[in-house]
Write a protein that holds these residues in place. Structure first.
Motif, PDB file in Angstrom:
ATOM      1  N   ASP A  27       0.831  -1.209   0.000  1.00  0.00           N
ATOM      2  CA  ASP A  27       0.000   0.000   0.000  1.00  0.00           C
ATOM      3  C   ASP A  27       0.866   1.259   0.000  1.00  0.00           C
ATOM      4  N   ASP A  28       1.941   1.255   0.786  1.00  0.00           N
ATOM      5  CA  ASP A  28       2.865   2.396   0.808  1.00  0.00           C
ATOM      6  C   ASP A  28       3.404   2.655  -0.596  1.00  0.00           C
ATOM      7  N   ASP A  30       2.166   1.636  -3.481  1.00  0.00           N
ATOM      8  CA  ASP A  30       1.086   2.050  -4.384  1.00  0.00           C
ATOM      9  C   ASP A  30       0.769   3.529  -4.198  1.00  0.00           C
ATOM     10  N   GLN A  31       0.731   3.983  -2.965  1.00  0.00           N
ATOM     11  CA  GLN A  31       0.436   5.384  -2.684  1.00  0.00           C
ATOM     12  C   GLN A  31       1.545   6.306  -3.172  1.00  0.00           C
ATOM     13  N   ALA A  32       2.781   5.824  -3.134  1.00  0.00           N
ATOM     14  CA  ALA A  32       3.913   6.647  -3.564  1.00  0.00           C
ATOM     15  C   ALA A  32       3.892   6.886  -5.068  1.00  0.00           C
ATOM     16  N   GLU A  33       3.357   5.937  -5.828  1.00  0.00           N
ATOM     17  CA  GLU A  33       3.217   6.065  -7.280  1.00  0.00           C
ATOM     18  C   GLU A  33       4.530   6.419  -7.976  1.00  0.00           C
ATOM     19  N   LYS A  38       6.693  11.528  -2.244  1.00  0.00           N
ATOM     20  CA  LYS A  38       5.813  10.593  -1.538  1.00  0.00           C
ATOM     21  C   LYS A  38       6.592   9.400  -0.991  1.00  0.00           C
ATOM     22  N   LYS A  42       7.234   8.164   2.919  1.00  0.00           N
ATOM     23  CA  LYS A  42       6.956   6.809   3.416  1.00  0.00           C
ATOM     24  C   LYS A  42       8.192   6.208   4.083  1.00  0.00           C
TER      25      LYS A  42
END
Length: 65
Positions: A27-28, A30-33, A38, A42
């Motif tokens: 999830d980390d 994925d959120q960082a993209e 970002k 994290k």
């Protein structure tokens, strides 16, 4: 590798990032993209390091990619 290339190839590089920073969750990542700010955030959050240290770790990793 610069930030734009990392973001563009993020799906391929997620595995390498997970290997480098094993405490980051899927999830980390994925959120960082693949975006530097970002991902640095994290890394700071999971490892409890200063922003400057997280930025250096990211830059060292990105240079090797």
């Amino acid at each position: 590798m610069n930030d734009d290339k990392i973001a563009g190839k993020w799906k391929q590089l997620k595995g390498a990032a997970k290997e480098q920073w094993g405490e980051l969750t899927d999830d980390d990542l994925d959120q960082a993209e693949g975006k530097r700010d970002k991902l640095v955030g994290k890394i700071q959050e999971r490892y409890g390091v200063a922003k400057e240290e997280a930025e250096k770790e990211f830059d060292d990793w990105a240079f090797r990619m």
